[in-house]
Motif scaffolding. Sequence first.
Motif, PDB file in Angstrom:
ATOM      1  N   LEU A 273      60.671  17.140  13.603  1.00 53.78           N
ATOM      2  CA  LEU A 273      59.454  17.815  13.142  1.00 53.78           C
ATOM      3  C   LEU A 273      58.260  16.867  13.021  1.00 53.78           C
ATOM      4  O   LEU A 273      57.123  17.322  12.931  1.00 53.78           O
ATOM      5  CB  LEU A 273      59.716  18.464  11.774  1.00 53.78           C
ATOM      6  CG  LEU A 273      60.719  19.619  11.763  1.00 53.78           C
ATOM      7  CD1 LEU A 273      61.047  20.021  10.329  1.00 53.78           C
ATOM      8  CD2 LEU A 273      60.185  20.814  12.540  1.00 53.78           C
ATOM      9  N   GLY A 274      58.523  15.572  13.028  1.00 53.75           N
ATOM     10  CA  GLY A 274      57.453  14.599  12.775  1.00 53.75           C
ATOM     11  C   GLY A 274      56.715  14.136  14.008  1.00 53.75           C
ATOM     12  O   GLY A 274      56.344  12.958  14.120  1.00 53.75           O
ATOM     13  N   ASP A 275      56.518  15.018  14.952  1.00 52.55           N
ATOM     14  CA  ASP A 275      55.801  14.667  16.178  1.00 52.55           C
ATOM     15  C   ASP A 275      54.925  15.850  16.574  1.00 52.55           C
ATOM     16  O   ASP A 275      55.390  17.009  16.641  1.00 52.55           O
ATOM     17  CB  ASP A 275      56.798  14.345  17.294  1.00 52.55           C
ATOM     18  CG  ASP A 275      56.113  13.959  18.587  1.00 52.55           C
ATOM     19  OD1 ASP A 275      55.896  12.760  18.806  1.00 52.55           O
ATOM     20  OD2 ASP A 275      55.797  14.881  19.383  1.00 52.55           O
ATOM     21  N   GLU A 276      53.656  15.572  16.860  1.00 57.39           N
ATOM     22  CA  GLU A 276      52.702  16.639  17.165  1.00 57.39           C
ATOM     23  C   GLU A 276      53.123  17.457  18.385  1.00 57.39           C
ATOM     24  O   GLU A 276      53.066  18.691  18.387  1.00 57.39           O
ATOM     25  CB  GLU A 276      51.314  16.045  17.393  1.00 57.39           C
ATOM     26  CG  GLU A 276      50.257  17.083  17.756  1.00 57.39           C
ATOM     27  CD  GLU A 276      48.935  16.456  18.147  1.00 57.39           C
ATOM     28  OE1 GLU A 276      48.063  17.194  18.640  1.00 57.39           O
ATOM     29  OE2 GLU A 276      48.783  15.221  17.973  1.00 57.39           O
ATOM     30  N   LYS A 277      53.572  16.771  19.439  1.00 61.40           N
ATOM     31  CA  LYS A 277      53.934  17.479  20.669  1.00 61.40           C
ATOM     32  C   LYS A 277      55.164  18.362  20.448  1.00 61.40           C
ATOM     33  O   LYS A 277      55.246  19.477  20.962  1.00 61.40           O
ATOM     34  CB  LYS A 277      54.204  16.463  21.791  1.00 61.40           C
ATOM     35  CG  LYS A 277      52.980  15.669  22.230  1.00 61.40           C
ATOM     36  CD  LYS A 277      51.970  16.576  22.920  1.00 61.40           C
ATOM     37  CE  LYS A 277      50.856  15.803  23.589  1.00 61.40           C
ATOM     38  NZ  LYS A 277      49.972  15.104  22.641  1.00 61.40           N
ATOM     39  N   ARG A 278      56.115  17.853  19.663  1.00 62.67           N
ATOM     40  CA  ARG A 278      57.308  18.660  19.405  1.00 62.67           C
ATOM     41  C   ARG A 278      56.970  19.874  18.545  1.00 62.67           C
ATOM     42  O   ARG A 278      57.538  20.964  18.742  1.00 62.67           O
ATOM     43  CB  ARG A 278      58.397  17.805  18.753  1.00 62.67           C
ATOM     44  CG  ARG A 278      59.097  16.899  19.750  1.00 62.67           C
ATOM     45  CD  ARG A 278      60.407  16.380  19.227  1.00 62.67           C
ATOM     46  NE  ARG A 278      60.268  15.327  18.231  1.00 62.67           N
ATOM     47  CZ  ARG A 278      60.114  14.037  18.530  1.00 62.67           C
ATOM     48  NH1 ARG A 278      60.041  13.650  19.796  1.00 62.67           N
ATOM     49  NH2 ARG A 278      60.016  13.131  17.579  1.00 62.67           N
ATOM     50  N   LEU A 279      56.058  19.702  17.591  1.00 61.08           N
ATOM     51  CA  LEU A 279      55.651  20.846  16.781  1.00 61.08           C
ATOM     52  C   LEU A 279      54.928  21.893  17.631  1.00 61.08           C
ATOM     53  O   LEU A 279      55.104  23.100  17.438  1.00 61.08           O
ATOM     54  CB  LEU A 279      54.762  20.388  15.623  1.00 61.08           C
ATOM     55  CG  LEU A 279      55.492  19.792  14.410  1.00 61.08           C
ATOM     56  CD1 LEU A 279      54.489  19.249  13.403  1.00 61.08           C
ATOM     57  CD2 LEU A 279      56.378  20.844  13.744  1.00 61.08           C
ATOM     58  N   ARG A 280      54.110  21.442  18.565  1.00 62.45           N
ATOM     59  CA  ARG A 280      53.435  22.374  19.464  1.00 62.45           C
ATOM     60  C   ARG A 280      54.474  23.133  20.310  1.00 62.45           C
ATOM     61  O   ARG A 280      54.381  24.355  20.482  1.00 62.45           O
ATOM     62  CB  ARG A 280      52.458  21.635  20.381  1.00 62.45           C
ATOM     63  CG  ARG A 280      51.179  21.178  19.674  1.00 62.45           C
ATOM     64  CD  ARG A 280      50.300  20.330  20.612  1.00 62.45           C
ATOM     65  NE  ARG A 280      49.896  21.082  21.789  1.00 62.45           N
ATOM     66  CZ  ARG A 280      48.834  21.877  21.834  1.00 62.45           C
ATOM     67  NH1 ARG A 280      48.077  22.039  20.756  1.00 62.45           N
ATOM     68  NH2 ARG A 280      48.524  22.515  22.946  1.00 62.45           N
ATOM     69  N   ALA A 281      55.452  22.394  20.830  1.00 60.92           N
ATOM     70  CA  ALA A 281      56.499  23.028  21.636  1.00 60.92           C
ATOM     71  C   ALA A 281      57.279  24.038  20.797  1.00 60.92           C
ATOM     72  O   ALA A 281      57.590  25.151  21.251  1.00 60.92           O
ATOM     73  CB  ALA A 281      57.434  21.969  22.203  1.00 60.92           C
ATOM     74  N   LEU A 282      57.572  23.658  19.552  1.00 61.43           N
ATOM     75  CA  LEU A 282      58.323  24.542  18.669  1.00 61.43           C
ATOM     76  C   LEU A 282      57.528  25.806  18.359  1.00 61.43           C
ATOM     77  O   LEU A 282      58.087  26.914  18.300  1.00 61.43           O
ATOM     78  CB  LEU A 282      58.674  23.795  17.379  1.00 61.43           C
ATOM     79  CG  LEU A 282      59.744  24.406  16.484  1.00 61.43           C
ATOM     80  CD1 LEU A 282      61.048  24.610  17.239  1.00 61.43           C
ATOM     81  CD2 LEU A 282      59.978  23.514  15.263  1.00 61.43           C
TER      82      LEU A 282
END
Length: 350
Positions: A273-282
Amino acid sequence: MNLLDLSFKRTSYEAKVLSSIWYECALGAAVLTYPKLHGSLDKPAEYYAQLRQRASSRLEAELEFCQEHNTWKMLLQLLHSLNCETIESFAMETHALSREEFRFLVLPYLETALEPARRRAAEGDTAGAEEMMDACRRHRFFPQLIHDVMTTDADTLRDHLIALLQLWDAEFMEREREITAAVLKRDAEEKEAWLRTLSPEEAVLRATGVEYAPEPGVQQVLLIPHIIYRPFTVEASLPQTKVFYYPVSDTSLPGLRDPYEPPSRLVQIYKALGDEKRLRALKLIAGKDRTLKELTDALGLGKTTVHHHLAVLRAAGLIRVKGGSYAWNPQSLHHHERELNEFLTGSHDQ
């Protein structure tokens, strides 16, 4: 071709947790008689070497027989079938079995279609045994195990399994029985709590690390905690049942780890959860199921980079592969807040 599908397709299974020190004893015999694995386990290889050196001559003889014939697997099957609370009752019920029924219970379960062959083999039919061996010829040790059950005197094998369990318990488990039983019980209670709020598939994944989808003929999944085989999950099959002997979680081992070391599952989910790109993907996946190409286009990143982010999200249980797409798993966040609170407010030794 036109098809009218009126069949019933199983969409889930029942999951159940079962805790017993006798499974721990049988898995202990499995570990101790498979030295190739020792360098990959939680405890150092020296621990298992010292354990073997501590064995009495009687236990060492049983361990050698176990190592030659993989009888730990037979012991596990008997334990599942008899479901005894004490070694005394296990010995009594094992002795009470006819030779044919004993052989049937220690022969490996392969699949429902081969149960008649298993029954015939137990009755001494070599054609039944050959049918079983042919069906599992690529398995690492099942063909030899079937051969050994057929060619070893049933009473000799029966006495060996009872002695192996009795001696392991007396020599290795007696001093640690209460602690071991408490750890297994604590972990089983944790998994039972998961099953009250999570789907069976999610609970199985979190406990075992295995993404086990429903399959035909399997109605139940048994989750059995162990300490001795950590960090490995051992998979087995019984009639209509899949069994996972899974490693107890770090939080079930108080006093055996650094209290300031966060549980790996907690690290995994917050890292994801601590990554901007992963949060966008999620966020994209939470809106609707997305393919890799859709995510690559929406995020404006290379395919390899997106695939890496998705792997991190999958490892944390936040997303699942569903057909050819990635799907959001909303149940994955149900427990992380409680787990973080338990870690932060738990006992402090320094």
